[in-house]
Design a protein around this motif. Structure first.
Motif, PDB file in Angstrom:
ATOM      1  N   SER A 175       0.852  -1.187   0.000  1.00 15.85           N
ATOM      2  CA  SER A 175       0.000   0.000   0.000  1.00 15.85           C
ATOM      3  C   SER A 175       0.890   1.240   0.000  1.00 15.85           C
ATOM      4  O   SER A 175       1.785   1.347  -0.830  1.00 15.85           O
ATOM      5  CB  SER A 175      -0.956  -0.038   1.194  1.00 15.85           C
ATOM      6  OG  SER A 175      -1.807  -1.173   1.124  1.00 15.85           O
ATOM      7  N   GLY A 327      -4.272   7.633  -1.566  1.00 20.46           N
ATOM      8  CA  GLY A 327      -5.065   6.409  -1.512  1.00 20.46           C
ATOM      9  C   GLY A 327      -5.979   6.401  -0.305  1.00 20.46           C
ATOM     10  O   GLY A 327      -6.043   7.349   0.476  1.00 20.46           O
ATOM     11  N   TYR A 348      -9.858  -3.252   2.778  1.00 19.29           N
ATOM     12  CA  TYR A 348      -9.491  -2.929   1.390  1.00 19.29           C
ATOM     13  C   TYR A 348      -8.594  -1.704   1.392  1.00 19.29           C
ATOM     14  O   TYR A 348      -8.975  -0.646   1.898  1.00 19.29           O
ATOM     15  CB  TYR A 348     -10.740  -2.669   0.545  1.00 19.29           C
ATOM     16  CG  TYR A 348     -10.433  -2.258  -0.878  1.00 19.29           C
ATOM     17  CD1 TYR A 348      -9.957  -3.177  -1.800  1.00 19.29           C
ATOM     18  CD2 TYR A 348     -10.617  -0.938  -1.299  1.00 19.29           C
ATOM     19  CE1 TYR A 348      -9.670  -2.814  -3.110  1.00 19.29           C
ATOM     20  CE2 TYR A 348     -10.345  -0.555  -2.604  1.00 19.29           C
ATOM     21  CZ  TYR A 348      -9.867  -1.496  -3.509  1.00 19.29           C
ATOM     22  OH  TYR A 348      -9.578  -1.127  -4.806  1.00 19.29           O
ATOM     23  N   ASN A 350      -6.267   0.865  -1.162  1.00 18.94           N
ATOM     24  CA  ASN A 350      -6.098   1.305  -2.544  1.00 18.94           C
ATOM     25  C   ASN A 350      -5.099   2.454  -2.546  1.00 18.94           C
ATOM     26  O   ASN A 350      -5.333   3.488  -1.905  1.00 18.94           O
ATOM     27  CB  ASN A 350      -7.448   1.756  -3.115  1.00 18.94           C
ATOM     28  CG  ASN A 350      -7.370   2.111  -4.582  1.00 18.94           C
ATOM     29  OD1 ASN A 350      -6.701   3.053  -4.982  1.00 18.94           O
ATOM     30  ND2 ASN A 350      -8.090   1.353  -5.391  1.00 18.94           N
ATOM     31  N   THR A 352      -2.307   4.769  -5.082  1.00 20.18           N
ATOM     32  CA  THR A 352      -1.772   5.121  -6.397  1.00 20.18           C
ATOM     33  C   THR A 352      -0.536   5.983  -6.221  1.00 20.18           C
ATOM     34  O   THR A 352      -0.633   7.157  -5.835  1.00 20.18           O
ATOM     35  CB  THR A 352      -2.817   5.877  -7.230  1.00 20.18           C
ATOM     36  OG1 THR A 352      -3.991   5.081  -7.363  1.00 20.18           O
ATOM     37  CG2 THR A 352      -2.268   6.193  -8.618  1.00 20.18           C
ATOM     38  N   THR A 363      -2.260   1.474  -9.876  1.00 20.77           N
ATOM     39  CA  THR A 363      -2.825   1.391  -8.532  1.00 20.77           C
ATOM     40  C   THR A 363      -2.474   0.056  -7.899  1.00 20.77           C
ATOM     41  O   THR A 363      -2.539  -0.982  -8.549  1.00 20.77           O
ATOM     42  CB  THR A 363      -4.361   1.554  -8.586  1.00 20.77           C
ATOM     43  OG1 THR A 363      -4.672   2.837  -9.122  1.00 20.77           O
ATOM     44  CG2 THR A 363      -4.971   1.439  -7.203  1.00 20.77           C
ATOM     45  N   LYS A 365      -3.588  -2.541  -4.975  1.00 26.77           N
ATOM     46  CA  LYS A 365      -4.779  -2.880  -4.205  1.00 26.77           C
ATOM     47  C   LYS A 365      -4.516  -4.111  -3.339  1.00 26.77           C
ATOM     48  O   LYS A 365      -3.958  -5.093  -3.810  1.00 26.77           O
ATOM     49  CB  LYS A 365      -5.962  -3.144  -5.140  1.00 26.77           C
ATOM     50  CG  LYS A 365      -6.462  -1.894  -5.867  1.00 26.77           C
ATOM     51  CD  LYS A 365      -7.364  -2.234  -7.026  1.00 26.77           C
ATOM     52  CE  LYS A 365      -6.538  -2.663  -8.224  1.00 26.77           C
ATOM     53  NZ  LYS A 365      -7.343  -2.823  -9.455  1.00 26.77           N
TER      54      LYS A 365
END
Length: 417
Positions: A175, A327, A348, A350, A352, A363, A365
């Motif tokens: 991440s 993110g 979750y 996310n 970038t 990205t 994930k």
């Protein structure tokens, strides 16, 4: 032999002071092992061993994450990995040195794979080593030394409760991977009914990062307890909103390698082309990030969300720090049964990263789903699946990592004592 016996007795005495005070007899065998019951081949230990400290009180505790992981990769040509793991092996001591019972010195040791021996050997390293001074100001204490950073500890105790399987968004390698949980510095911690404030100045690179002594890092967390209640996810109802961040000047050195080629003649008169490479420091990146986080919890469930944005403010031409990007993360947990011993959870992430001009943004994930059973106050079992689903399948070329797309199936025992 005597050293082995005395060491073992000392260990037992630390954990069983009450038993010793009541007159429990210890026995030892030919191997130096110590027992509390007599048997063939055991000899009574007649000379007691005392435990002495200049502190008024010592407190010992520990935490371990013992797990198994089976990873299947999206790339069919890459074989799956299977590993038994020791992900954490904390042993912690607090020595209460002052008249204030909330002031103490803390040292925490952790286990880590050490490749200087071989890839599977474990070495002991210090995770925390700091002096905590209580009430230096009203409702404010001070940590000095190898101390907590403002954000990680809060999220791991109030929002994302499964550090045994994954770090928080700003630390997770797949991440944001912006910051580790401890660093050398000083942090002021204010605790009130409706507001927490952690503000610290640190070296900036983290306790296991290469130190770049040209700059420091200002870091903070402000948390509003909107219901006037705090933490304890399985007991309390709380609604928290937080603003956290880091202004990390000269976070890491930026180097440039220059290769020069030239011809040389050997002793036979033959000409050969050789090259030499020199590395120079062309500046430092200044990594700044800001985060916003909210969590609502009641004993039956929890839901949480956060957004983080990070930028490199240095003026090095064409340079973008690998920590730059933005993110978000969301996670939830549901608890069932007596004392909430059965749990289901999902998370979750996310993220970038920002890329230099001309590169394609992508990205990263991370998706986690799992269940847990709290066997008792000391042991919790966790089973989960963690999916890495990055746009470019493997982010190694962009950040120096090696996390490929795939699914990891994990079983973990979290031990606390």
């Amino acid at each position: 032999m005597k050293k082995i016996v005395l060491s073992a007795i000392t260990t037992l005495a630390l954990g069983a002071t009450a038993a010793s005070a009541s007159g429990v007899q210890f026995y030892t065998d030919a191997n130096g092992q110590v027992f509390t019951q007599d048997a063939a081949g055991r000899t009574a230990i007649k000379t007691p061993t005392s435990v002495f400290s200049h502190a008024d009180k010592l407190k010992f505790d520990g935490q371990a994450f013992i797990g198994y992981k089976n990873t299947h990769y999206s790339d069919a040509t890459k074989e799956s990995d299977q590993d038994f793991e020791i992900r954490r092996g904390y042993f912690q001591l607090k020595a209460y040195l002052l008249d204030d019972p909330k002031s103490y010195y803390r040292v925490t040791f952790d286990l880590k794979n050490d490749s200087s021996f071989d890839t599977n050997s474990l070495a002991v390293r210090a995770k925390y080593a700091y002096l905590n001074l209580n009430e230096v100001l009203p409702a404010t204490s001070l940590e000095i030394g190898l101390a907590h950073r403002p954000w990680h500890d809060y999220e791991e105790h109030n929002s994302w409760l499964y550090r045994s399987i994954s770090e928080v968004l700003i630390e997770n390698h797949n991440s944001a991977h912006l910051s580790s949980s401890a660093d050398y510095g000083v942090m002021a911690k204010t605790r009130t009914k409706f507001l927490d404030a952690d503000i610290g100045v640190f070296n900036g690179e983290g306790y296991h990062g290469k130190q770049n002594s040209n700059g420091m890092s200002l870091e903070w967390r402000f948390t509003g307890h909107l219901l006037g209640t705090h933490g304890h996810p399985e007991k309390n109802t709380y609604l928290d909103a937080s603003f956290f961040g880091q202004l990390n000047q000269k976070h890491s050195a930026v180097t440039k390698s220059t290769t020069t080629s030239y011809d040389v003649n050997d002793t036979n008169g033959q000409t050969h082309t050789v090259s030499s490479t020199t590395t120079s420091n062309i500046g430092n990146d200044d990594l700044h990030f800001y985060g916003f986080h909210a969590v609502y919890n009641q004993p039956e469930f929890l839901v949480s969300a956060q957004y983080v944005t990070s930028e490199d403010t240095s003026d090095i031409a064409g340079r973008v720090s690998k920590g730059s990007g933005d993110g978000y993360s969301v996670n939830t947990e549901v608890r069932l049964g007596n004392d909430n011993q059965y749990k289901a959870f999902a998370k979750y992430d996310n993220w970038t990263p920002k890329e230099v001009a001309g590169a394609t943004e992508y990205t990263r994930k991370t998706e986690i789903i799992g269940a847990a059973w709290k066997q008792n106050k000391n042991v919790e079992w966790v089973a989960n699946a963690t999916i890495n689903d990055n746009d470019n399948n493997n982010y190694g070329s962009a950040t120096g990592g090696s996390t490929a797309n795939g699914t990891a199936y994990m079983v973990t025992a979290e031990i606390n004592f």
